[in-house]
Design a protein around this motif. Structure first.
Motif, PDB file in Angstrom:
ATOM      1  N   VAL A  35       0.622  -1.443  -0.217  1.00 21.10           N
ATOM      2  CA  VAL A  35      -0.078  -0.420   0.088  1.00 21.10           C
ATOM      3  C   VAL A  35       0.797   1.479   0.106  1.00 21.10           C
ATOM      4  N   PRO A  36       0.955   1.790  -1.245  1.00 20.15           N
ATOM      5  CA  PRO A  36       2.003   2.813  -1.443  1.00 20.15           C
ATOM      6  C   PRO A  36       0.982   4.089  -0.809  1.00 20.15           C
ATOM      7  N   PHE A  37       2.570   4.908  -0.353  1.00 19.35           N
ATOM      8  CA  PHE A  37       1.616   6.473   0.795  1.00 19.35           C
ATOM      9  C   PHE A  37       2.891   7.096  -0.120  1.00 19.35           C
ATOM     10  N   ASP A  38       2.711   8.369   0.329  1.00 16.43           N
ATOM     11  CA  ASP A  38       3.362   9.844  -0.304  1.00 16.43           C
ATOM     12  C   ASP A  38       4.396   9.771   0.652  1.00 16.43           C
ATOM     13  N   GLY A  39       5.402   8.929   1.697  1.00 16.41           N
ATOM     14  CA  GLY A  39       6.190   9.486   2.758  1.00 16.41           C
ATOM     15  C   GLY A  39       5.858   8.686   3.215  1.00 16.41           C
ATOM     16  N   GLY A  40       7.122   8.450   4.374  1.00 23.20           N
ATOM     17  CA  GLY A  40       7.155   7.659   5.990  1.00 23.20           C
ATOM     18  C   GLY A  40       5.633   8.609   6.615  1.00 23.20           C
ATOM     19  N   ALA A  41       5.228   9.700   6.736  1.00 22.58           N
ATOM     20  CA  ALA A  41       4.387  10.247   7.605  1.00 22.58           C
ATOM     21  C   ALA A  41       2.874   9.495   7.568  1.00 22.58           C
ATOM     22  N   PRO A  42       2.737   9.394   6.292  1.00 26.69           N
ATOM     23  CA  PRO A  42       1.700   9.141   6.552  1.00 26.69           C
ATOM     24  C   PRO A  42       1.466   7.142   6.296  1.00 26.69           C
ATOM     25  N   ALA A  43       2.768   6.735   6.173  1.00 25.43           N
ATOM     26  CA  ALA A  43       2.756   5.322   5.732  1.00 25.43           C
ATOM     27  C   ALA A  43       2.380   4.846   7.944  1.00 25.43           C
ATOM     28  N   LEU A  44       3.437   5.277   8.621  1.00 22.33           N
ATOM     29  CA  LEU A  44       3.123   5.216  10.009  1.00 22.33           C
ATOM     30  C   LEU A  44       1.810   5.167  10.541  1.00 22.33           C
ATOM     31  N   THR A  45       1.308   6.966   9.438  1.00 20.66           N
ATOM     32  CA  THR A  45      -0.385   6.877  10.084  1.00 20.66           C
ATOM     33  C   THR A  45      -0.926   6.317   9.858  1.00 20.66           C
ATOM     34  N   ALA A  46      -1.200   5.414   8.518  1.00 21.37           N
ATOM     35  CA  ALA A  46      -1.672   4.561   7.993  1.00 21.37           C
ATOM     36  C   ALA A  46      -1.723   3.155   9.001  1.00 21.37           C
ATOM     37  N   VAL A  47      -0.919   2.522   9.767  1.00 24.62           N
ATOM     38  CA  VAL A  47      -0.854   1.293  10.230  1.00 24.62           C
ATOM     39  C   VAL A  47      -0.846   2.238  12.157  1.00 24.62           C
ATOM     40  N   LEU A  48      -1.252   3.231  12.645  1.00 26.23           N
ATOM     41  CA  LEU A  48      -1.485   4.156  13.635  1.00 26.23           C
ATOM     42  C   LEU A  48      -2.886   3.863  13.392  1.00 26.23           C
ATOM     43  N   GLY A  49      -3.558   4.173  12.162  1.00 23.91           N
ATOM     44  CA  GLY A  49      -4.895   3.706  11.998  1.00 23.91           C
ATOM     45  C   GLY A  49      -5.647   3.078  11.493  1.00 23.91           C
ATOM     46  N   ASN A  50      -5.117   1.374  11.553  1.00 22.83           N
ATOM     47  CA  ASN A  50      -5.365   0.340  11.624  1.00 22.83           C
ATOM     48  C   ASN A  50      -5.413   0.890   9.792  1.00 22.83           C
ATOM     49  N   GLN A  51      -5.234   1.069   9.343  1.00 19.93           N
ATOM     50  CA  GLN A  51      -5.507   1.479   7.656  1.00 19.93           C
ATOM     51  C   GLN A  51      -4.027   0.154   6.898  1.00 19.93           C
ATOM     52  N   ALA A  52      -3.458  -0.210   7.238  1.00 20.74           N
ATOM     53  CA  ALA A  52      -2.759  -1.124   7.054  1.00 20.74           C
ATOM     54  C   ALA A  52      -1.680  -2.121   8.476  1.00 20.74           C
ATOM     55  N   ASP A  53      -2.003  -3.113   7.720  1.00 16.58           N
ATOM     56  CA  ASP A  53      -1.304  -4.257   8.980  1.00 16.58           C
ATOM     57  C   ASP A  53       0.475  -3.266   9.911  1.00 16.58           C
ATOM     58  N   VAL A  54       1.525  -3.534   8.862  1.00 14.54           N
ATOM     59  CA  VAL A  54       2.576  -2.731   8.794  1.00 14.54           C
ATOM     60  C   VAL A  54       2.816  -1.547   8.017  1.00 14.54           C
ATOM     61  N   ALA A  55       4.474  -1.280   8.594  1.00  8.92           N
ATOM     62  CA  ALA A  55       5.154  -0.170   7.183  1.00  8.92           C
ATOM     63  C   ALA A  55       6.235  -0.355   7.535  1.00  8.92           C
ATOM     64  N   SER A  56       7.821  -0.119   6.144  1.00  8.70           N
ATOM     65  CA  SER A  56       8.359   0.058   6.169  1.00  8.70           C
ATOM     66  C   SER A  56       9.063   1.343   5.778  1.00  8.70           C
ATOM     67  N   VAL A  57       9.500   2.180   7.184  1.00  9.78           N
ATOM     68  CA  VAL A  57       9.941   3.143   6.604  1.00  9.78           C
ATOM     69  C   VAL A  57      11.342   3.498   7.564  1.00  9.78           C
ATOM     70  N   GLN A  58      11.484   5.015   7.412  1.00 15.44           N
ATOM     71  CA  GLN A  58      12.694   5.401   8.027  1.00 15.44           C
ATOM     72  C   GLN A  58      12.621   5.410  10.191  1.00 15.44           C
ATOM     73  N   LEU A  59      13.859   4.961  10.751  1.00 15.85           N
ATOM     74  CA  LEU A  59      14.257   5.048  11.724  1.00 15.85           C
ATOM     75  C   LEU A  59      13.648   5.951  12.369  1.00 15.85           C
ATOM     76  N   GLY A  60      14.261   7.792  12.026  1.00 16.47           N
ATOM     77  CA  GLY A  60      13.684   8.866  12.472  1.00 16.47           C
ATOM     78  C   GLY A  60      11.933   8.479  12.539  1.00 16.47           C
ATOM     79  N   GLU A  61      11.378   8.488  11.673  1.00 19.03           N
ATOM     80  CA  GLU A  61      10.041   8.777  11.135  1.00 19.03           C
ATOM     81  C   GLU A  61       9.390   7.947  12.339  1.00 19.03           C
ATOM     82  N   ALA A  62      10.049   6.925  12.454  1.00 20.53           N
ATOM     83  CA  ALA A  62       9.743   5.315  13.722  1.00 20.53           C
ATOM     84  C   ALA A  62       9.567   6.200  15.144  1.00 20.53           C
ATOM     85  N   MET A  63      10.831   6.458  15.365  1.00 24.47           N
ATOM     86  CA  MET A  63      11.450   6.442  16.372  1.00 24.47           C
ATOM     87  C   MET A  63      10.625   7.115  17.657  1.00 24.47           C
TER      88      MET A  63
END
Length: 112
Positions: A35-63
């Protein structure tokens, strides 16, 4: 959920995020859908909002979310364990030959 197709959020089509996820899911024989997003923040937000099961993002975005206990790091894709997540194994350590490490820099015009 055995047999469930997991959705994995990526930072976009053709990114290291998508590549690392595609490789890991294929080698682990886990049914998955990118499920492609436009960057790490929206990808991580999708996981937090239960719109995706997992995400692969930069460590700085996830910390911040890792430190807040809102997401759990599973593996990293670097050659060696990350100094900030020394208890999190690499994909290679977990038995999956997926090494996709990225480094970023800021560039400016000469003389800046």
């Amino acid at each position: 959920n055995a047999g469930k197709t997991l959705s994995y959020a990526t930072t976009g089509v053709g990114t290291g995020s998508q590549l690392s996820s595609e490789l890991l899911f294929k080698l682990a024989e886990i049914p998955g859908k990118a499920v492609p997003f436009d960057g790490g923040a929206p990808a991580l937000t999708a996981v937090l909002g239960n719109q995706a099961d997992v995400a692969s993002v930069q460590l700085g975005e996830a910390m911040p979310q890792i430190e807040a206990g809102k997401v759990t790091p599973i593996v990293t894709f670097a050659k060696e364990r990350n100094q900030y997540l020394d208890d999190v194994p690499t994909a290679v350590e977990s038995g999956y030959e997926v090494e996709v490490q990225q480094a970023r820099a800021i560039a400016a015009p000469k003389g800046t």
